[in-house]
Scaffold this motif. Structure first.
Motif, PDB file in Angstrom:
ATOM      1  N   THR A 118     -43.473  29.849  -2.332  1.00 19.06           N
ATOM      2  CA  THR A 118     -45.000  29.734  -2.378  1.00 19.06           C
ATOM      3  C   THR A 118     -45.594  30.585  -1.381  1.00 19.06           C
ATOM      4  N   ARG A 138     -44.150  35.598 -13.897  1.00 21.29           N
ATOM      5  CA  ARG A 138     -43.399  34.780 -14.535  1.00 21.29           C
ATOM      6  C   ARG A 138     -42.214  34.468 -14.308  1.00 21.29           C
ATOM      7  N   ASN A 181     -42.051  26.496 -13.881  1.00 18.94           N
ATOM      8  CA  ASN A 181     -42.443  27.160 -12.662  1.00 18.94           C
ATOM      9  C   ASN A 181     -41.518  27.045 -11.475  1.00 18.94           C
TER      10      ASN A 181
END
Length: 433
Positions: free
Chosen positions: A60, A76, A179
């Protein structure tokens, strides 16, 4: 199964003679601790080194810093993008190309290197002075060198690991849809992922019914080797001392291996698990809702897939509830096939294996416990004469320039070719003299 090769020709001949075309390949210049994703390497499993990266947070943080530079396809497949740029992840690099794997096995292989501080437990200046006069320190140095060289971490050979393609379940779309969340967490808690995985397991078993016996006996063996049994209620600790449950699973394993009673035993095991596992995220899920007559007429491959999945989920919960150190071995691996969002995937004929994991911290002792899926190669090829093989690969156009395809590595490849020319010239002169 293990082989040894000393040249590119010998390697290609082995692949042809043994029919090793239905495999993916991974080259390692040292055995290290087996096949292990980069994200797990800081974890050593002792009290002082029981932590490992927060992979989700690290990814992240990286995403937030580079997102403005990313294409939609890179977003993606951001886990592949992260791996490409050197961020530790739970992905393991493999290749469809045996020559690429051979290159990685040989590239960077050298004699083991140790610091003086590591060998004598003193800073370099103190160590040098001590070594001049102190026979005890001299003995310690020799002892520690021998001890380190004997560790499994080092080998005089490079390694190439082969995994059968038939063992791969393509998890690419699942990873993108959720994800890149840890697959074990998804398997444990997400009913859609459970249905997906059950369907994938069924496909493999229907394609090869002989795997039914092998898979069920293998996963029960994992339970036996790890001294665990079925959880009765998700919040309870596994009944480690409950020999009855262990013997029940062992009993089913024996019966399933018998061709006469195999089908009935699989149906009995399905019913047993429905009765023993009371967690509604496992055997109370829709896929397990079957009446007695439905179980009776169900295809054995379908029941086996459901059993296998229930035992996987149960094992994940055992680890989380008990903080046990478990060898998590399965008969399938989760592959990740991103599009060619950068040249390296294309150049290296790359494919990833996603190594799912469980990481729990014991609240009482603040001790971290990391368990990840064990990747066991079907075939290991040991590589000798790695410098000679690198020269042969360079002649065939397989070098750091073609594999990495960035300017720095192209320069290294050009320099390597000229170094080889200088070396060959020197050898000729010495022979002439």
């Amino acid at each position: 199964m293990k082989y040894k090769i000393r040249s590119v020709a010998e390697y290609l001949s082995l692949i042809e003679q043994k029919g090793l075309t239905n495999y993916i390949f991974r080259g390692q210049n040292e055995p290290y601790w087996g096949i292990q994703a980069s994200g797990f390497r800081p974890y050593m499993g002792s009290w002082s080194t029981d932590r490992f990266y927060d992979l989700d947070q690290m990814t992240t943080d990286f995403y937030n810093k580079v997102t403005r530079h990313l294409t939609e396809e890179e977003k993606r497949h951001f886990l592949a993008y992260s791996q490409h740029h050197g961020l530790p992840t739970n992905l393991v690099d493999f290749s469809y190309s045996p020559l690429i794997a051979l290159f990685f096995a040989c590239y960077g292989k050298s004699s083991p290197k140790f610091s003086l501080e590591e060998l004598v437990n003193k800073n370099a200046y103190e160590a040098i002075e001590d070594l001049k006069n102190n026979k005890s320190t001299q003995g310690m140095l020799i002892h520690n060198i021998i001890n380190l060289l004997q560790k499994d971490y080092y080998s005089q050979y490079s390694q190439i690991y082969l995994i059968l393609k038939e063992k791969l379940i393509d998890a690419t779309e699942i990873m993108v849809e959720y994800n890149n969340k840890n697959i074990f967490d998804l398997i444990e808690n997400n009913s859609n992922v459970q249905v997906w995985l059950c369907n994938e397991l069924e496909k493999k078993l229907f394609k090869n019914p002989d795997l039914v016996t092998e898979w069920l006996t293998n996963i029960i063996t994992v339970y036996e080797e790890n001294k665990i049994s079925v959880i009765e209620g998700v919040h309870q600790l596994p009944p480690l001392s409950d020999e009855k449950h262990k013997n029940d699973l062992k009993k089913y394993k024996i019966k399933i291996k018998s061709q006469k009673s195999k089908n009935n035993s699989i149906k009995e095991l399905f019913i047993y698990l429905k009765d023993k596992i009371y967690d509604e995220s496992i055997t109370h899920a829709d896929m397990y809702h079957m009446e007695s007559y439905q179980i009776e007429y169900a295809k054995v491959e379908s029941l086996a897939a459901k059993i296998y999945l229930a035992l996987i989920i149960n094992m994940i919960q055992v680890i989380k509830n008990s903080h046990l150190k478990v060898w998590f071995k399965l008969d399938v691996y989760f592959s990740y096939n991103p599009p060619e969002i950068f040249d390296r995937i294309s150049n290296q004929k790359g494919i990833f294996i996603n190594q799912p994991y469980v990481y729990e911290i014991d609240d009482m002792y603040n001790y971290g416990n990391l368990i990840y899926q064990y990747i066991e190669p079907d075939i290991t090829i040991e590589v000798d004469e790695y410098n000679k093989i690198l020269a042969e690969l360079n002649y065939l156009g397989v070098n750091s320039g073609s594999v990495y395809n960035d300017l720095d590595n192209v320069a290294r490849a050009v320099k390597y070719t000229h170094d080889q020319n200088l070396y060959n010239y020197k050898v000729k002169v010495e022979k002439f003299d």
